[in-house]
Design an enzyme around this catalytic site. Structure first.
Site, PDB file in Angstrom:
ATOM      1  CG  ASN A  44      -0.390  -0.427   2.553  1.00 60.77           C
ATOM      2  OD1 ASN A  44       0.970  -0.562   2.327  1.00 60.77           O
ATOM      3  ND2 ASN A  44      -1.104   0.562   2.945  1.00 60.77           N
ATOM      4  CB  ILE A  45       1.892   3.180  -2.507  1.00 55.59           C
ATOM      5  CG1 ILE A  45       2.445   2.804  -3.019  1.00 55.59           C
ATOM      6  CG2 ILE A  45       1.818   5.196  -2.307  1.00 55.59           C
ATOM      7  CD1 ILE A  45       3.625   2.421  -3.916  1.00 55.59           C
ATOM      8  CD  GLU A  46      -1.857   4.812   3.873  1.00 55.97           C
ATOM      9  OE1 GLU A  46      -2.488   4.171   4.575  1.00 55.97           O
ATOM     10  OE2 GLU A  46      -1.014   5.670   5.357  1.00 55.97           O
ATOM     11  CB  CYS A  55      -5.129  -1.617  -1.753  1.00 57.87           C
ATOM     12  SG  CYS A  55      -6.460  -0.294  -1.518  1.00 57.87           S
ATOM     13  CD  GLU A  57      -5.690  -5.310  -1.172  1.00 54.91           C
ATOM     14  OE1 GLU A  57      -4.876  -4.569  -1.307  1.00 54.91           O
ATOM     15  OE2 GLU A  57      -6.731  -5.886  -0.574  1.00 54.91           O
ATOM     16  CB  CYS A  90     -11.055  -1.605   0.059  1.00 50.71           C
ATOM     17  SG  CYS A  90     -10.200  -1.540  -1.208  1.00 50.71           S
ATOM     18  CB  CYS A  93      -8.894  -4.199  -3.851  1.00 47.31           C
ATOM     19  SG  CYS A  93      -8.015  -2.627  -3.671  1.00 47.31           S
TER      20      CYS A  93
HETATM   21 ZN    ZN Z   1      -8.098  -1.881  -1.378  1.00 50.60          ZN
END
Ligand code: ZN
Length: 137
Positions: A44-46, A55, A57, A90, A93
């Site tokens: 994940n890269i915020e 996310c 995935e 989520c 995704c």
């Molecule tokens: Zn997700």
């Protein structure tokens, strides 16, 4: 390395270590394998503008389908977290997975303590909106 399952588990757990998650503090990694046997992983890269967050995935899927024909299918995805309970994809995704998965695609959720839960994609996201819907009259 004994099996594809072990490799995917290790790849997802390795990817988790690169997670850029200063806002949620949730470190997630994902790995996948395509029908041609190639494997990919991501974390994940915020982003400070939360909508820019991606996310793990989807990072793995973007990597895979930026280097492979879209006719490839994902046969298995692993999502790894350092949470106590396995971390499910989520809704966003799940929709992206639906584009490149089959109903039989295996989704395995693992943590760092070897806990694992697995689903077939059709059970995790039944009645998915698929590309075929846009082709129907
Ligand atoms: Zn997700």
């Amino acid at each position: 390395m004994n099996s594809l399952k072990d490799k995917l588990n290790q790849d997802a757990r390795m990817a988790l270590q690169f997670s850029y998650s200063p806002y949620s503090q949730k470190k997630i990694g994902a790995s996948l394998v395509l029908t041609n046997g190639k494997t990919y992983s991501g974390c994940n890269i915020e982003n400070a503008s939360y909508g820019g967050t991606v996310c793990a995935e989807r990072v793995a899927i973007w990597k895979a389908f930026s280097e492979n024909e879209s006719s490839e299918k994902i046969t298995e995805i692993v999502v790894a977290s350092d949470e106590t309970e396995p971390w499910p994809p989520c809704g966003f995704c799940r929709q992206v997975i639906a584009e490149f998965a089959t109903p039989e695609t295996l989704i395995r959720l693992v943590n760092l303590e070897q806990k694992e839960v697995s689903y077939k994609f059709k059970d995790l996201f039944p009645e998915a909106f698929k590309p075929e819907h846009l082709l129907k009259k």
